[in-house]
Write a protein that holds these residues in place. Structure first.
Motif, PDB file in Angstrom:
ATOM      1  N   TYR A   1      43.353  47.712  15.207  1.00 54.02           N
ATOM      2  CA  TYR A   1      42.735  48.739  14.367  1.00 54.02           C
ATOM      3  C   TYR A   1      44.109  49.447  13.771  1.00 54.02           C
ATOM      4  O   TYR A   1      45.185  49.602  14.648  1.00 54.02           O
ATOM      5  N   PRO A   2      44.263  50.162  12.726  1.00 52.85           N
ATOM      6  CA  PRO A   2      45.155  50.927  12.241  1.00 52.85           C
ATOM      7  C   PRO A   2      45.935  51.898  13.181  1.00 52.85           C
ATOM      8  O   PRO A   2      45.150  52.622  13.539  1.00 52.85           O
ATOM      9  N   GLU A   3      47.173  51.737  13.030  1.00 57.60           N
ATOM     10  CA  GLU A   3      48.034  52.791  13.887  1.00 57.60           C
ATOM     11  C   GLU A   3      47.508  54.249  13.440  1.00 57.60           C
ATOM     12  O   GLU A   3      47.568  54.922  14.157  1.00 57.60           O
ATOM     13  N   HIS A   4      47.633  54.615  11.995  1.00 50.38           N
ATOM     14  CA  HIS A   4      47.636  55.711  11.368  1.00 50.38           C
ATOM     15  C   HIS A   4      46.391  55.686  10.352  1.00 50.38           C
ATOM     16  O   HIS A   4      46.504  55.625   9.407  1.00 50.38           O
ATOM     17  N   PRO A   5      45.137  55.529  10.774  1.00 55.26           N
ATOM     18  CA  PRO A   5      43.869  55.208   9.841  1.00 55.26           C
ATOM     19  C   PRO A   5      43.917  56.223   8.717  1.00 55.26           C
ATOM     20  O   PRO A   5      43.401  55.942   7.624  1.00 55.26           O
ATOM     21  N   ALA A   6      44.384  57.678   9.129  1.00 57.21           N
ATOM     22  CA  ALA A   6      44.104  58.610   8.018  1.00 57.21           C
ATOM     23  C   ALA A   6      45.202  58.373   6.722  1.00 57.21           C
ATOM     24  O   ALA A   6      45.020  58.944   5.798  1.00 57.21           O
ATOM     25  N   SER A   7      46.161  57.661   7.068  1.00 57.74           N
ATOM     26  CA  SER A   7      47.377  57.742   6.250  1.00 57.74           C
ATOM     27  C   SER A   7      46.963  56.317   5.349  1.00 57.74           C
ATOM     28  O   SER A   7      47.853  56.049   4.225  1.00 57.74           O
ATOM     29  N   LEU A   8      45.936  55.537   5.390  1.00 60.01           N
ATOM     30  CA  LEU A   8      45.567  54.437   4.529  1.00 60.01           C
ATOM     31  C   LEU A   8      44.956  54.755   3.447  1.00 60.01           C
ATOM     32  O   LEU A   8      44.133  55.879   3.205  1.00 60.01           O
TER      33      LEU A   8
ATOM     34  N   GLN B   1      43.447  49.856   1.085  1.00 61.73           N
ATOM     35  CA  GLN B   1      43.930  49.365   2.550  1.00 61.73           C
ATOM     36  C   GLN B   1      42.833  49.638   3.441  1.00 61.73           C
ATOM     37  O   GLN B   1      42.827  48.594   4.364  1.00 61.73           O
ATOM     38  N   TRP B   2      42.183  50.645   3.544  1.00 62.31           N
ATOM     39  CA  TRP B   2      41.201  50.770   4.602  1.00 62.31           C
ATOM     40  C   TRP B   2      39.805  49.707   4.281  1.00 62.31           C
ATOM     41  O   TRP B   2      39.327  49.204   5.098  1.00 62.31           O
ATOM     42  N   ALA B   3      39.547  49.636   2.878  1.00 60.34           N
ATOM     43  CA  ALA B   3      38.536  48.498   2.531  1.00 60.34           C
ATOM     44  C   ALA B   3      39.014  47.193   3.072  1.00 60.34           C
ATOM     45  O   ALA B   3      38.253  46.334   3.460  1.00 60.34           O
ATOM     46  N   HIS B   4      40.311  46.845   2.885  1.00 60.65           N
ATOM     47  CA  HIS B   4      40.929  45.478   3.301  1.00 60.65           C
ATOM     48  C   HIS B   4      40.628  45.552   4.927  1.00 60.65           C
ATOM     49  O   HIS B   4      40.444  44.312   5.323  1.00 60.65           O
TER      50      HIS B   4
END
Length: 90
Positions: free
Chosen positions: A27-34, A38-41
């Motif tokens: 899981y991305p470390e900082h999802p809000a910063s994507l 990047q989130w779709a990927h």
């Protein structure tokens, strides 16, 4: 009907399980910063190999636990599961 071996309940019919996707996707470390791209990927792009593939499975109709198993995508045959490879259980 294919049998899938749950590490806690033993062999059960495949209809008792749900596929959880590719194993080992962090899981991305900082999802809000994507960015949206990047989130779709992260959400939609996964490996699609021909051959052995580590996957997450949930035993929904049994113990409701998750486990990782290696399945051959060409034959659908399970090559290893937590019962034959304990380090796959999580």
């Amino acid at each position: 009907m294919q049998l899938i071996t749950c590490p806690w309940c033993g062999p059960r019919e495949e209809i008792e399980f749900s596929y959880g996707g590719q194993a080992g996707v962090a899981y991305p470390e900082h999802p809000a910063s994507l960015t949206d791209e990047q989130w779709a990927h992260f959400v939609f792009f996964r490996d699609n190999p021909k051959g052995p593939f580590a996957e997450r499975w949930s035993h929904n109709a049994g113990c409701r636990r998750w486990f990782t198993a290696v399945r051959d995508t060409r034959t659908y045959r399970f090559l290893s599961s937590p019962t034959s490879n304990p380090e796959l259980t999580s």
